[in-house]
Write a protein that holds these residues in place. Sequence first.
Motif, PDB file in Angstrom:
ATOM      1  N   LEU A  81       0.823  -1.209   0.000  1.00  0.00           N
ATOM      2  CA  LEU A  81       0.000   0.000   0.000  1.00  0.00           C
ATOM      3  C   LEU A  81       0.860   1.263   0.000  1.00  0.00           C
ATOM      4  CD1 LEU A  81      -2.906  -0.873   2.464  1.00  0.00           C
ATOM      5  CD2 LEU A  81      -3.078  -0.455   0.013  1.00  0.00           C
ATOM      6  N   ALA A  82       1.886   1.267   0.846  1.00  0.00           N
ATOM      7  CA  ALA A  82       2.756   2.443   0.908  1.00  0.00           C
ATOM      8  C   ALA A  82       3.460   2.660  -0.429  1.00  0.00           C
ATOM      9  CB  ALA A  82       3.771   2.294   2.031  1.00  0.00           C
ATOM     10  N   ALA A  83       3.951   1.580  -1.038  1.00  0.00           N
ATOM     11  CA  ALA A  83       4.636   1.690  -2.326  1.00  0.00           C
ATOM     12  C   ALA A  83       3.675   2.148  -3.419  1.00  0.00           C
ATOM     13  CB  ALA A  83       5.256   0.350  -2.706  1.00  0.00           C
ATOM     14  N   SER A  84       2.449   1.642  -3.370  1.00  0.00           N
ATOM     15  CA  SER A  84       1.446   2.063  -4.349  1.00  0.00           C
ATOM     16  C   SER A  84       1.113   3.541  -4.172  1.00  0.00           C
ATOM     17  CB  SER A  84       0.176   1.213  -4.210  1.00  0.00           C
ATOM     18  OG  SER A  84       0.443  -0.152  -4.490  1.00  0.00           O
ATOM     19  N   GLY A  85       1.013   3.976  -2.912  1.00  0.00           N
ATOM     20  CA  GLY A  85       0.726   5.381  -2.643  1.00  0.00           C
ATOM     21  C   GLY A  85       1.810   6.295  -3.174  1.00  0.00           C
ATOM     22  N   ILE A  86       3.057   5.926  -2.953  1.00  0.00           N
ATOM     23  CA  ILE A  86       4.170   6.728  -3.457  1.00  0.00           C
ATOM     24  C   ILE A  86       4.167   6.746  -4.985  1.00  0.00           C
ATOM     25  CG2 ILE A  86       6.692   6.787  -3.657  1.00  0.00           C
ATOM     26  CD1 ILE A  86       6.768   5.744  -0.737  1.00  0.00           C
ATOM     27  N   SER A  87       3.935   5.580  -5.590  1.00  0.00           N
ATOM     28  CA  SER A  87       3.967   5.483  -7.052  1.00  0.00           C
ATOM     29  C   SER A  87       2.854   6.297  -7.696  1.00  0.00           C
ATOM     30  CB  SER A  87       3.853   4.013  -7.482  1.00  0.00           C
ATOM     31  OG  SER A  87       4.922   3.254  -6.946  1.00  0.00           O
ATOM     32  N   VAL A  88       1.652   6.252  -7.116  1.00  0.00           N
ATOM     33  CA  VAL A  88       0.534   7.021  -7.662  1.00  0.00           C
ATOM     34  C   VAL A  88       0.795   8.517  -7.508  1.00  0.00           C
ATOM     35  CG1 VAL A  88      -1.912   7.579  -7.361  1.00  0.00           C
ATOM     36  CG2 VAL A  88      -1.165   5.191  -7.380  1.00  0.00           C
ATOM     37  N   THR A  89       1.374   8.902  -6.379  1.00  0.00           N
ATOM     38  CA  THR A  89       1.699  10.319  -6.167  1.00  0.00           C
ATOM     39  C   THR A  89       2.696  10.805  -7.212  1.00  0.00           C
ATOM     40  OG1 THR A  89       1.337  10.058  -3.786  1.00  0.00           O
ATOM     41  CG2 THR A  89       2.555  11.998  -4.494  1.00  0.00           C
ATOM     42  N   VAL A  90       3.706   9.988  -7.491  1.00  0.00           N
ATOM     43  CA  VAL A  90       4.697  10.347  -8.516  1.00  0.00           C
ATOM     44  C   VAL A  90       4.048  10.361  -9.902  1.00  0.00           C
ATOM     45  CG1 VAL A  90       6.815   9.571  -9.660  1.00  0.00           C
ATOM     46  CG2 VAL A  90       6.643   9.493  -7.161  1.00  0.00           C
ATOM     47  N   MET A  91       3.180   9.380 -10.166  1.00  0.00           N
ATOM     48  CA  MET A  91       2.499   9.304 -11.463  1.00  0.00           C
ATOM     49  C   MET A  91       1.725  10.582 -11.759  1.00  0.00           C
ATOM     50  SD  MET A  91      -0.365   6.517 -12.697  1.00  0.00           S
ATOM     51  CE  MET A  91      -1.669   7.195 -11.656  1.00  0.00           C
ATOM     52  N   MET A  92       1.168  11.194 -10.710  1.00  0.00           N
ATOM     53  CA  MET A  92       0.362  12.395 -10.900  1.00  0.00           C
ATOM     54  C   MET A  92       1.174  13.547 -11.484  1.00  0.00           C
ATOM     55  SD  MET A  92      -2.702  11.745 -10.251  1.00  0.00           S
ATOM     56  CE  MET A  92      -3.699  10.489  -9.453  1.00  0.00           C
ATOM     57  N   LEU A  93       2.481  13.513 -11.324  1.00  0.00           N
ATOM     58  CA  LEU A  93       3.321  14.543 -11.928  1.00  0.00           C
ATOM     59  C   LEU A  93       3.169  14.553 -13.443  1.00  0.00           C
ATOM     60  CD1 LEU A  93       6.601  13.998  -9.875  1.00  0.00           C
ATOM     61  CD2 LEU A  93       4.997  15.902  -9.643  1.00  0.00           C
ATOM     62  N   ALA A  94       2.885  13.388 -14.004  1.00  0.00           N
ATOM     63  CA  ALA A  94       2.687  13.296 -15.449  1.00  0.00           C
ATOM     64  C   ALA A  94       1.220  13.411 -15.826  1.00  0.00           C
ATOM     65  CB  ALA A  94       3.244  11.974 -15.965  1.00  0.00           C
ATOM     66  N   ILE A  95       0.351  12.782 -15.051  1.00  0.00           N
ATOM     67  CA  ILE A  95      -1.031  12.650 -15.494  1.00  0.00           C
ATOM     68  C   ILE A  95      -1.862  13.897 -15.235  1.00  0.00           C
ATOM     69  CG2 ILE A  95      -2.267  11.701 -13.496  1.00  0.00           C
ATOM     70  CD1 ILE A  95      -2.182  10.321 -17.119  1.00  0.00           C
ATOM     71  N   LEU A  96      -1.567  14.670 -14.186  1.00  0.00           N
ATOM     72  CA  LEU A  96      -2.398  15.844 -13.911  1.00  0.00           C
ATOM     73  C   LEU A  96      -2.248  16.941 -14.961  1.00  0.00           C
ATOM     74  CD1 LEU A  96      -2.497  16.174 -10.031  1.00  0.00           C
ATOM     75  CD2 LEU A  96      -4.341  15.583 -11.593  1.00  0.00           C
ATOM     76  N   PRO A  97      -1.047  17.203 -15.486  1.00  0.00           N
ATOM     77  CA  PRO A  97      -0.990  18.121 -16.632  1.00  0.00           C
ATOM     78  C   PRO A  97      -1.780  17.608 -17.833  1.00  0.00           C
ATOM     79  CG  PRO A  97       1.151  17.966 -15.600  1.00  0.00           C
ATOM     80  CD  PRO A  97       0.305  16.907 -14.960  1.00  0.00           C
TER      81      PRO A  97
END
Length: 461
Positions: free
Chosen positions: A277-293
């Motif tokens: 869960l912690a690793a998934s949370g970190i990965s999704v947070t990092v992914m948002m750097l690309a997906i939110l723009p």
Amino acid sequence: KMNPKTAPTRRTRWKQILAVAWPLIIANSFWNLQMTIDRIFIVQFSTDAMAAAMVFFGVFWAPMALVQQTAAYVTTFVAQLFGAQRHKEIGSAVWQSIYVSIVGGLFFLLLIPLAPTIFAFMGHEERLQNLEVIYFQSMCPAALPTALVAAASGFFTGLGQSAVIMRINAVGMVFNVIFGYLLIFGKFGFPALGIVGAGYAAGLSTLLAAFYGFFLVFQKVNETKYATRSSWNFNPALLKRFLSYGLPSGMQWALEGLAFTVFLAIIGRMPNGAAGLAASGISVTVMMLAILPAFGMAQAVSVLVGQYLGENRPDDAEKASWSGLQVAWIYVFITASTFLLFPGFYLTWFHNAENAALWAQVQEIVPYILMFVSAFILFDSMNLVFSFALKGAGDTSFVSMVALTLPWPLMVLPTWLMKDFEGSIYWCWGAASVYIITQALVFWRRFAGGKWKLMRVISEA
């Protein structure tokens, strides 16, 4: 507005889409920065709290998305009314969105006593459950101002005045960081509330953003042009029409959020669930750097599709959609490449030495999840652009049907079947990748079919 008789070049179309999109991209970046800082604060407080925050986000987001994204669908009404030069009807559409926001936000308060039952169903370790419950309960009051911000933002987005959204989100981000720092860690005499402080900070900062947003909506210039103050009356016919399109739009996000919540719940039940869960949370947070723009680009596409269809220029709406996807792909490709090349750089943001054994597992898992992210994220940007283009026309029922039918057989069920496999966390993210890629192809096919070109959400004048 561009001359419909002029055939714009690709460069011109890119400039046009970027003129609407860049403030939305920055606004979404503010939101992403706010979320990233929140999670950095939380993981510094406790790695367990980071795992709990990830599950909480899934549970909270499903109903919140229904309320927020239904309210936000006012963007399409405003865009089509603006394109059709029916300016005085815009204020009434905004007020129906406000009423939806108020009812949905108050509904959230009823979920507070249900939180222990909801998270007990997840079956996670007791220490995680306790954190999940208190975070959820502290965030529920934030639902109402969050929906109101969506309504205010939808007004300006639909008009193409996306720079205003940047200012509204900036207010929310700045105050969230200030309140989060004070309330999570207990600075300057405030109590150290940990994960609960993060919830309170979100509610307070979003409330201030909502006040600022409606201060701008109700300014005299907007009353004069769009009747934003005087059209406050309840309009049953318009509200019915608004809900008939807005609810399916909100349901898309709610259904996808529900599926992702179950996906996370299964990860939490794996033998190394806390680390997963912690690793998934970190990965999704990092992914948002690309997906939110890319999300900002998709919003811009939706606005232009709505305005062009309001002007009865469907071919220009189609070209704007493809231009939005092209620009989104350029950015996403460059950003996703850094996930593959420099995963350690992103991990340093979240490092916590409090539980060395747990962090060691998280540090090993994250780079592999980011490989999956890098593989599917171009397709995820397709999901955003094409689904927003379809919703900008009014094809919301199809979009919600896709969200209902695809994630369960392609992502959730395989995750459940593989949860006890060796390396199950990687099998699960592989299934998520298959789902995202398949969904992108479905939306592309629907868009290419062109049925959406004949749709309108506004009634005939």
